[in-house]
Every structure is written in structure tokens, then in C-alpha cells.
Design a protein around this motif. Structure first.
Motif, short mmCIF file in Angstrom:
data_model
loop_
_atom_site.label_atom_id
_atom_site.label_comp_id
_atom_site.label_asym_id
_atom_site.label_seq_id
_atom_site.Cartn_x
_atom_site.Cartn_y
_atom_site.Cartn_z
N THR A 265 28.64 -8.60 43.22
CA THR A 265 28.02 -8.63 41.90
C THR A 265 26.52 -8.39 41.89
N GLY A 266 25.84 -8.69 43.00
CA GLY A 266 24.38 -8.61 43.04
C GLY A 266 23.68 -9.84 42.52
N TYR A 267 24.44 -10.86 42.06
CA TYR A 267 23.82 -12.08 41.52
C TYR A 267 23.14 -12.88 42.64
N THR A 268 22.16 -13.70 42.25
CA THR A 268 21.48 -14.58 43.20
C THR A 268 21.49 -16.00 42.65
N VAL A 269 21.97 -16.94 43.44
CA VAL A 269 22.06 -18.35 43.02
C VAL A 269 20.66 -18.96 43.05
N GLY A 399 28.97 3.21 28.15
CA GLY A 399 29.45 2.00 27.51
C GLY A 399 30.01 0.99 28.49
N TRP A 400 29.94 1.30 29.79
CA TRP A 400 30.40 0.35 30.80
C TRP A 400 29.40 -0.80 30.89
N HIS A 401 29.87 -1.94 31.35
CA HIS A 401 29.03 -3.14 31.38
C HIS A 401 28.62 -3.48 32.81
N TRP A 402 27.34 -3.82 32.98
CA TRP A 402 26.87 -4.35 34.27
C TRP A 402 25.56 -5.11 34.04
N ILE A 403 25.24 -5.96 35.00
CA ILE A 403 23.96 -6.67 35.00
C ILE A 403 23.13 -6.13 36.15
N SER A 404 21.97 -5.59 35.83
CA SER A 404 21.15 -4.92 36.84
C SER A 404 20.71 -5.92 37.91
N PRO A 405 21.06 -5.68 39.18
CA PRO A 405 20.71 -6.64 40.25
C PRO A 405 19.23 -6.55 40.61
N LEU A 411 26.19 -2.01 42.39
CA LEU A 411 26.35 -2.31 40.97
C LEU A 411 27.79 -2.80 40.77
N TRP A 412 27.93 -3.88 40.02
CA TRP A 412 29.24 -4.44 39.71
C TRP A 412 29.54 -4.06 38.26
N LEU A 413 30.49 -3.14 38.07
CA LEU A 413 30.72 -2.51 36.78
C LEU A 413 32.04 -2.94 36.18
N ARG A 414 31.99 -3.23 34.86
CA ARG A 414 33.24 -3.47 34.14
C ARG A 414 33.54 -2.26 33.28
N LEU A 415 34.68 -1.65 33.54
CA LEU A 415 35.11 -0.48 32.79
C LEU A 415 35.95 -0.91 31.60
N PRO A 416 36.09 -0.06 30.59
CA PRO A 416 36.98 -0.39 29.47
C PRO A 416 38.40 -0.65 29.97
N ASP A 417 39.10 -1.54 29.28
CA ASP A 417 40.44 -1.94 29.73
C ASP A 417 41.42 -0.77 29.77
N LEU A 453 30.20 -0.25 42.88
CA LEU A 453 29.63 1.05 43.18
C LEU A 453 28.38 0.85 44.04
N SER A 454 28.42 1.30 45.28
CA SER A 454 27.27 1.14 46.18
C SER A 454 26.37 2.36 46.07
N TYR A 455 25.10 2.11 45.76
CA TYR A 455 24.14 3.20 45.55
C TYR A 455 23.24 3.42 46.77
N SER A 456 23.47 2.70 47.85
CA SER A 456 22.53 2.71 48.98
C SER A 456 22.82 3.77 50.03
N PHE A 457 24.05 4.29 50.09
CA PHE A 457 24.46 5.11 51.22
C PHE A 457 24.30 6.61 50.99
N VAL A 458 24.29 7.03 49.72
CA VAL A 458 24.29 8.44 49.38
C VAL A 458 22.88 8.89 49.01
N ASN A 459 22.48 10.09 49.42
CA ASN A 459 21.13 10.56 49.08
C ASN A 459 21.01 10.80 47.58
N GLU A 460 19.78 10.96 47.11
CA GLU A 460 19.52 10.97 45.67
C GLU A 460 20.25 12.10 44.94
N GLU A 461 20.26 13.29 45.53
CA GLU A 461 20.93 14.42 44.89
C GLU A 461 22.42 14.19 44.78
#
Length: 482
Positions: A265-269, A399-405, A411-417, A453-461
């Protein structure tokens, strides 16, 4: 039809043997002692969430192995006689050996092994962001310092020079009461989780886990036959009153947690909860397994201090990984805790591989302590911030939901049902895009609309192109007509 019946029978057979071993383990731990009355079949079935017939069969096996006896119209009682080892020696089939026959599974690894162009399932740093030339030059220097490096093993506990450095590092940064003997080096954090589970978990033991959590840890605990007890994690941490009720009710052996830039989720306690959680652990004698794999990968402010900072009684085991953002191929994790935890872990580690390769440890030591790599961490944070913003920009219109870490790789994304994530993953893999379905991160296996969705492994393009491809494929699934 015959095959399905056989499969169900195998599962029932496994369950009653797990129930048997759960009872025996509690006897061996002294929780149920000679002549103590065992719980009724109905109550134990409710506690273990199994059919009453399962518990009845387990009690019958206890009686057969002379671990329990029956009082007419009263119930089952603990026998004062044989040990479990004696009982097993008299029977060909060992329940423990049979419970270990379940199929090994690692759902996350199965997804990551599929070759794709847009790899969003790997929570690792893009290799191009690492100072690879510096590392290759560094390797030569390490062999100059230790010319006989390839000719010997590390100790099972880990290279003393590395443990001394990490001890100083942790004391300096986190003000821990720590000594060199309180640290064990493992081959990555996942090995540490596996070793801990082998020591502390027996079939049917309750284990508190976050919901959602790191899927490989769930698979490890399931392999040991644990009963997973979910604890909801939110952007604000945990409901501590609910955590206390779970500890009171289930008396868990361990609580596995990932409170800093939580995966997935990316959350921090928050810090205040960390101190209170340690107090709860002491009160209910529950070992906290604090998995901290990406502590330095914050995007704005450094995270709160580890829970180990507040531990005075030895109820926290702290797993501090460094490899993910320094040199993933070296696989270095430092396990920190009191002697009552570290000593059995050293034995387990010696049985697993007799020590993490010394070459890896020496390379990591001289690489991590260099001024160059410490300066490079700041560049990594900037690169991760840019990549996170690219993904959020591409997702803004969905329209997908997430909380920016505020840190981490995901990113932890909630898609429409109406978007079937299982079918979406199949279609994305066909188009060379991968992600982690949230259901494998959920101990209840119910989070059908979530993805990591992990954004760390793929280059920007490729990041921008891959997210657009994912959004395009998801857009083919419209809401069902009423």
C-alpha cells in the motif's frame, strides 16, 4: 468426479493432522499440561475454524498415541506419559512429515518470472539507476583488500566486520541499544521470514498479518500450516483496540508487519502507534516481526524510528534489508533482536546454508559505507519521485483510486468493480505488461479489485508507455448493463 473427491479427502486428511500437531505443540510448550482438560470438540473447532469431525479425528489420534486420555462423560485430558518424539517413533506415519507434503507455492514469483517489456510487478530499483561502473571498480578493490576472499566461508551469523559496521550505523541513525551479537546476516529479507517461520510457527498456530501484505510472506506462513489472522492497515496505521482484541482472543505467536512504506500500500504507521504496539507485544507475549526493506527510500521526510527503538524486553525482531536500493544481486539483510531470538536463528541459518556468501558481505560492506553510495541515495529518491509522478499523471483520468505514498516503490490502486482483475492480468501479460493482483496480497483472498503497480523498475519512457497500455486494456471492460 473421482479426482475431485480424492482432492477433498486429501485436504481433510491434512487438516486433521494439522489440528493434531497444533494441540501437541501447545502441550509441548506447556500451555496444556498433564491432566489438564482439553477444550471441547465444539470449542476447538470454532477456534480453528474447522469442522467438528476434524477435531474429533485429531483427538482420536492423540488418544491412539497416548498423548491424551478420555474421562467418561467429561472429555479429553492431557496424558502425563509420552513425549511427542516417543509417540512418533512408535508409528510409521509422522503427522508432521505428512503436513509438509503440501505443494510449495509463491504466487508473486510466478508472475515475476514471466518475461515482459513493461515490468510493473518487480518492486526493485531500475538497474540503470544504480552506479554500476562504481560497483564494478569497487569489486576489484575488495579483492585487493581480501585476496583470499573466495577461499573461505562466512560464519553462520555473518561476517563480524559487516555486523560491527551495521551495529554502528543503526546506533548512530536510530539510537538503538544494540551489540554485534544482536545481528544476524541473511541472504535477503525473504530468507529471514522463512527462518523465523520455521522456528516459531507450527500447524494451526495463529499468526497476525496485515491486510493486505507482502504475498510471499503469506505463502511462507501457509506452508508452515499457520492460521492467518488479518489486521487491517490504513493510511493512519492500525486500529490498536482491534489489534489488542485479536491478541487477547488468538494469543498469536507472531505479528508480521511492514510498517514503513508498506508493501503493497505504501502506508507508514505513525511513531505513536509503534511504541504502543511494542507495549501490546510485551503484554500478550507476541513477537513483532518488523520487515523494513526500503527505509531510506522516502520521497519527502524520513520515516519514523523502527519499533526496535522502543523494545526493551526482546519482543521485536527487526529485518533491515539494504539490497533493493544498493545492489539487489548481493541479497543482504540484517536481522536484529535479543539473544532469545538471534541464537535459534543462527542455528536455523547454519542448517539452511551455513552462512550468506562472504564475498557478498564484504562487497556490500565496502560499497555501502562509501561516501559515493550515500550521496547516490539522494539521487535515487529524486528519480523515484519523478517516476511516481509520471504514473500518477497517466492515471489521473482513469477514476481509479489510490493514496499517493510518501516513499517506497509501489502504487496501490483500486479499480472499478466492473474490471475483472484476473482477466485484465491475463490480457496485460499477452501485451507484455505485468502487475501484481491485490488478491494474492490479501490473507482472506477477497481484494479482487486492487492491484499493485511498481513504478521503480521501468525507465521513464517505458513507464509512460506501459501505463498507457495498461489503461487502454482496462478501458475495454465497461460497466455491466443494468
Amino acid at each position: 468426479m473421482k479426482h475431485a473427491k480424492s482432492s477433498g479427502g486429501t485436504k481433510a486428511n491434512l487438516l486433521f493432522r494439522q489440528a493434531y500437531e497444533y494441540i501437541v505443540t501447545r502441550m509441548d510448550r506447556g500451555e496444556w499440561q498433564a491432566h489438564d482438560k482439553l477444550p471441547s470438540i465444539r470449542l476447538l473447532a470454532q477456534e480453528l475454524q474447522v469442522h467438528r469431525l476434524t477435531v474429533f479425528r485429531a483427538y482420536q489420534l492423540l488418544k491412539q498415541n497416548e498423548r491424551a486420555y478420555v474421562k467418561e462423560k467429561s472429555g479429553y485430558y492431557v496424558s502425563p506419559c509420552k513425549s511427542e518424539e516417543q509417540a512418533l517413533n512408535e508409528h510409521e506415519e509422522s503427522p508432521r512429515s505428512l503436513t509438509a507434503s503440501s505443494v510449495l507455492k509463491n504466487a508473486l514469483s510466478e508472475i515475476q518470472q514471466i518475461p515482459v517489456k513493461y515490468q510493473f510487478s518487480q518492486a526493485l530499483i531500475d538497474p540503470n539507476l544504480l552506479p554500476n561502473l562504481f560497483l564494478s571498480e569497487h569489486v576489484k578493490q575488495v579483492f585487493d583488500i581480501y585476496p583470499k576472499l573466495m577461499g573461505t566461508y562466512s560464519s553462520a551469523q555473518g561476517d563480524e566486520e559487516l555486523r560491527e559496521y551495521l551495529c554502528r550505523y543503526m546506533v548512530r541513525h536510530h539510537h538503538l541499544r544494540l551489540t554485534v551479537s544482536d545481528i544476524l546476516i541473511t541472504t535477503g529479507g525473504q530468507q529471514a521470514i522463512d527462518l523465523i517461520s520455521r522456528i516459531y510457527i507450527r500447524p494451526m498456530d495463529p499468526v497476525l498479518v496485515e491486510r493486505p501484505t507482502y504475498s510471499a510472506a503469506l505463502d511462507i506462513f501457509r506452508q508452515q500450516g499457520a492460521r492467518l489472522v488479518p489486521v487491517e492497515i490504513t493510511p493512519n496505521g492500525y486500529d490498536l483496540a482491534a489489534v489488542e482484541k485479536l491478541m487477547q482472543k488468538h494469543k498469536p505467536r507472531i505479528f508480521y508487519m511492514n510498517p514503513t512504506f508498506h508493501n503493497p500500500t505504501g502506508y507508514t504507521v505513525p511513531a505513536a502507534q509503534r511504541k504502543l504496539l511494542v507495549e501490546l507485544a510485551e503484554r500478550y507475549r507476541c513477537l513483532l516481526i518488523e520487515d523494513d526493506a526500503i527505509h531510506e527510500m522516502y520521497l519527502d521526510q524520513p520515516p519514523p524510528q523502527p519499533m526496535l527503538t522502543y523494545d526493551t524486553e526482546g519482543w521485536v525482531v527487526y529485518l533491515r534489508s539494504f539490497s533493493k536500493y544498493v545492489a539487489p544481486g548481493l541479497r543482504i539483510c540484517a536481522v536484529m533482536g535479543g539473544p532469545s531470538v538471534i541464537k535459534p536463528l543462527i542455528t536455523a541459518k547454519s542448517l539452511a546454508d551455513n552462512g550468506t556468501p562472504l564475498v557478498n558481505q564484504k562487497m556490500f560492506l565496502h560499497y555501502f559505507e562509501s561516501a559515493r553510495i550515500q550521496q547516490h541515495l539522494e539521487k535515487l529518491r529524486i528519480a523515484l519521485q519523478i517516476r511516481k509522478e509520471i504514473v500518477e499523471e497517466e492515471l489521473a483520468s482513469t477514476g481509479w483510486h489510490w493514496i499517493s505514498p510518501q516513499g517506497g516503490f509501489n502504487l496501490w490502486l483500486r479499480l472499478p468493480d466492473f474490471i475483472p482483475v484476473d482477466r485484465l492480468l491475463e490480457e496485460c501479460l499477452r501485451h507484455s505488461v505485468s502487475f501484481v493482483p491485490g488478491v494474492i496480497c490479501d490473507p482472506l483472498k477477497e481484494m479482487q479489485s486492487w492491484i499493485r503497480l511498481s513504478y521503480s523498475f521501468v525507465n521513464e519512457e517505458h513507464l509512460r508507455d506501459g501505463v498507457r497500455r495498461l489503461v487502454d486494456i482496462a478501458g475495454r471492460y465497461g460497466p455491466q448493463p443494468q
